[in-house]
Design a protein around this motif. Structure first.
Motif, PDB file in Angstrom:
ATOM      1  N   THR A   3      15.053  12.703 -23.595  1.00  0.00           N
ATOM      2  CA  THR A   3      14.269  12.980 -22.527  1.00  0.00           C
ATOM      3  C   THR A   3      14.849  11.915 -21.368  1.00  0.00           C
ATOM      4  OG1 THR A   3      12.843  11.223 -23.551  1.00  0.00           O
ATOM      5  CG2 THR A   3      12.404  13.072 -24.242  1.00  0.00           C
ATOM      6  N   ARG A   4      14.287  12.157 -20.091  1.00  0.00           N
ATOM      7  CA  ARG A   4      14.228  11.545 -18.904  1.00  0.00           C
ATOM      8  C   ARG A   4      14.019   9.874 -19.522  1.00  0.00           C
ATOM      9  NH1 ARG A   4      11.239  11.280 -13.505  1.00  0.00           N
ATOM     10  NH2 ARG A   4      12.504  10.091 -12.188  1.00  0.00           N
ATOM     11  N   ALA A  39      16.856   9.975 -30.737  1.00  0.00           N
ATOM     12  CA  ALA A  39      16.636  11.119 -30.039  1.00  0.00           C
ATOM     13  C   ALA A  39      17.437  12.285 -30.541  1.00  0.00           C
ATOM     14  CB  ALA A  39      16.932  10.838 -28.508  1.00  0.00           C
ATOM     15  N   ALA A  40      18.573  12.034 -31.153  1.00  0.00           N
ATOM     16  CA  ALA A  40      19.214  13.119 -31.886  1.00  0.00           C
ATOM     17  C   ALA A  40      18.836  13.621 -33.172  1.00  0.00           C
ATOM     18  CB  ALA A  40      20.706  12.666 -31.917  1.00  0.00           C
ATOM     19  N   GLN A  41      17.834  12.791 -33.381  1.00  0.00           N
ATOM     20  CA  GLN A  41      17.446  13.250 -35.069  1.00  0.00           C
ATOM     21  C   GLN A  41      16.574  14.180 -35.368  1.00  0.00           C
ATOM     22  OE1 GLN A  41      18.730  11.838 -37.924  1.00  0.00           O
ATOM     23  NE2 GLN A  41      20.399  10.898 -36.587  1.00  0.00           N
ATOM     24  N   GLY A  42      15.713  14.293 -34.300  1.00  0.00           N
ATOM     25  CA  GLY A  42      14.606  15.486 -34.379  1.00  0.00           C
ATOM     26  C   GLY A  42      13.109  14.966 -33.945  1.00  0.00           C
ATOM     27  N   LEU A  52       9.013   4.320 -27.323  1.00  0.00           N
ATOM     28  CA  LEU A  52       9.463   3.139 -27.104  1.00  0.00           C
ATOM     29  C   LEU A  52      10.389   2.892 -25.650  1.00  0.00           C
ATOM     30  CD1 LEU A  52      10.451   0.257 -28.140  1.00  0.00           C
ATOM     31  CD2 LEU A  52      12.440   1.451 -29.208  1.00  0.00           C
ATOM     32  N   ALA A  53      11.057   4.106 -25.376  1.00  0.00           N
ATOM     33  CA  ALA A  53      11.638   3.878 -24.111  1.00  0.00           C
ATOM     34  C   ALA A  53      10.685   3.845 -22.808  1.00  0.00           C
ATOM     35  CB  ALA A  53      12.333   5.419 -23.817  1.00  0.00           C
ATOM     36  N   LYS A  54       9.485   4.560 -22.994  1.00  0.00           N
ATOM     37  CA  LYS A  54       8.532   4.282 -22.104  1.00  0.00           C
ATOM     38  C   LYS A  54       7.894   2.991 -21.986  1.00  0.00           C
ATOM     39  CE  LYS A  54       7.234   9.227 -22.028  1.00  0.00           C
ATOM     40  NZ  LYS A  54       6.267  10.217 -22.707  1.00  0.00           N
ATOM     41  N   VAL A  65       9.112  -2.905 -10.196  1.00  0.00           N
ATOM     42  CA  VAL A  65       9.565  -1.491 -10.715  1.00  0.00           C
ATOM     43  C   VAL A  65      10.766  -1.406 -10.047  1.00  0.00           C
ATOM     44  CG1 VAL A  65       9.025   0.909 -10.829  1.00  0.00           C
ATOM     45  CG2 VAL A  65       7.120  -0.694 -11.006  1.00  0.00           C
ATOM     46  N   TYR A  66      11.816  -0.966 -10.765  1.00  0.00           N
ATOM     47  CA  TYR A  66      13.158  -0.720 -10.161  1.00  0.00           C
ATOM     48  C   TYR A  66      13.550   0.583 -10.317  1.00  0.00           C
ATOM     49  CZ  TYR A  66      13.896  -5.795 -10.939  1.00  0.00           C
ATOM     50  OH  TYR A  66      13.397  -7.062 -10.985  1.00  0.00           O
ATOM     51  N   ASP A  67      14.078   1.134  -9.227  1.00  0.00           N
ATOM     52  CA  ASP A  67      14.299   2.490  -9.092  1.00  0.00           C
ATOM     53  C   ASP A  67      15.880   2.681  -9.576  1.00  0.00           C
ATOM     54  OD1 ASP A  67      15.102   5.025  -8.380  1.00  0.00           O
ATOM     55  OD2 ASP A  67      14.217   4.888  -6.307  1.00  0.00           O
ATOM     56  N   LEU A  68      16.097   3.539 -10.379  1.00  0.00           N
ATOM     57  CA  LEU A  68      17.673   3.523 -11.077  1.00  0.00           C
ATOM     58  C   LEU A  68      18.421   4.117 -10.033  1.00  0.00           C
ATOM     59  CD1 LEU A  68      16.890   4.612 -14.652  1.00  0.00           C
ATOM     60  CD2 LEU A  68      17.605   2.363 -13.792  1.00  0.00           C
ATOM     61  N   LYS A  69      17.832   4.763  -8.775  1.00  0.00           N
ATOM     62  CA  LYS A  69      18.692   5.417  -7.782  1.00  0.00           C
ATOM     63  C   LYS A  69      18.949   4.452  -6.718  1.00  0.00           C
ATOM     64  CE  LYS A  69      17.982   9.229 -10.038  1.00  0.00           C
ATOM     65  NZ  LYS A  69      18.129   8.807 -11.411  1.00  0.00           N
ATOM     66  N   LEU A  70      18.732   3.230  -6.860  1.00  0.00           N
ATOM     67  CA  LEU A  70      19.132   2.294  -5.837  1.00  0.00           C
ATOM     68  C   LEU A  70      20.556   1.830  -5.878  1.00  0.00           C
ATOM     69  CD1 LEU A  70      15.982  -0.268  -5.807  1.00  0.00           C
ATOM     70  CD2 LEU A  70      16.613   1.696  -4.086  1.00  0.00           C
TER      71      LEU A  70
END
Length: 73
Positions: A3-4, A39-42, A52-54, A65-70
């Motif tokens: 996921t994103r 994520a690959a398990q199902g 957890l990622a969220k 808040v950090y922008d990953l596109k910076l």
């Protein structure tokens, strides 16, 4: 399924420009691997990994808040 949120959390965990607390610094690469493997398990493991990622991405809503596109240095 990646996921994103998982993708962003893994990128944050692997970003050498970010400073983490010493207790998280020691496990961040393992945590990134765990998120990707889960994520690959199902369905259930992917759901746990996504939640957890969220939490990693939005751990503290009062923090910067950090922008990953910076641009990175």
């Amino acid at each position: 399924m990646l996921t994103r949120a998982i993708d962003e959390a893994v990128e944050l965990l692997r970003d050498t420009n970010l400073v983490w607390s010493s207790d998280l610094e020691n496990i961040k690469e393992s945590l990134a691997h765990l998120l990707l493997a889960s994520a690959a398990q199902g369905n259930i493991m992917q759901s746990i990994a996504d939640n957890l990622a969220k939490k990693i991405i939005h751990a503290d809503t009062t923090a910067t808040v950090y922008d990953l596109k910076l641009e990175k240095r």
